[in-house]
Design an enzyme around this catalytic site. Sequence first.
Site, short mmCIF file in Angstrom:
data_model
loop_
_atom_site.label_atom_id
_atom_site.label_comp_id
_atom_site.label_asym_id
_atom_site.label_seq_id
_atom_site.Cartn_x
_atom_site.Cartn_y
_atom_site.Cartn_z
CG HIS A 128 25.12 54.68 -66.65
ND1 HIS A 128 25.26 54.84 -65.30
CD2 HIS A 128 23.78 54.68 -66.90
CE1 HIS A 128 24.06 54.94 -64.73
NE2 HIS A 128 23.14 54.85 -65.69
CD GLU A 181 26.10 51.02 -67.62
OE1 GLU A 181 27.20 51.43 -68.06
OE2 GLU A 181 25.78 51.03 -66.42
ZN LIG Z 1 27.12 54.88 -64.32
#
Ligand SMILES: [Zn+2]
Length: 220
Positions: A27, A92
Amino acid sequence: MERAVWHPSPNFGPRRDGLTPTLVVIHYTAMSDARAALDRLCDPGAEVSAHYLIGVDGKLWQMVDETMRAWHAGAGEWNGQDDINSRSIGIELDNTGAHPFSEPQMAALERLLSEILTRWEIAPTGVIGHSDMAPGRKCDPGPRFDWTRLARQGLARECRVGTAAPEIGTFRALAQSCGFTADVPEEALLEAIRLRLRPWALGPLERDDMAALAGFSSGS
Ligand SMILES: [Zn+2]
């Protein structure tokens, strides 16, 4: 690798049905900086989290133990399977979505991925983007993410584009065979596939999309 800085999030639970990680979902945070992202990913009111966050300088934070189910993927499907949170580890990357990923950040991601794939015996084909499993709903890690770089190191699926381009009519079936099984309109599916394979491409589905998908289908 350098140890991750432990920054625990309350936003996690047990993996369902005894599942263990078979996927890694990448992400970007779409936030101004890593501090803002950490605050949000650890805010009980936000009900989101990930296992790891990597800063633009390559600094690594861990928020959820890998054995637990973090809340990063949401609704979607990959390879005919839902509840991606129970099946994956979420990473992330500190990035607004509007600029390239830094070299220290990519290097840290590669070190982390290499460890995770070894630890859980996850194949390179198990490393996916959020947009791969949630077409039409999510677009991270976005068009600037260098999937080819990961694939060259065996950290993501290769795309071996040859000259063969299957009939355009087989688009959905070929996409499904690659893992893109989410039930979304063709337009959203094409957008997700291009984010992964041809981020510069525009316009309607074309022969080169089919060639790229065929190359992805044969990649390992
Ligand atoms: Zn995401």
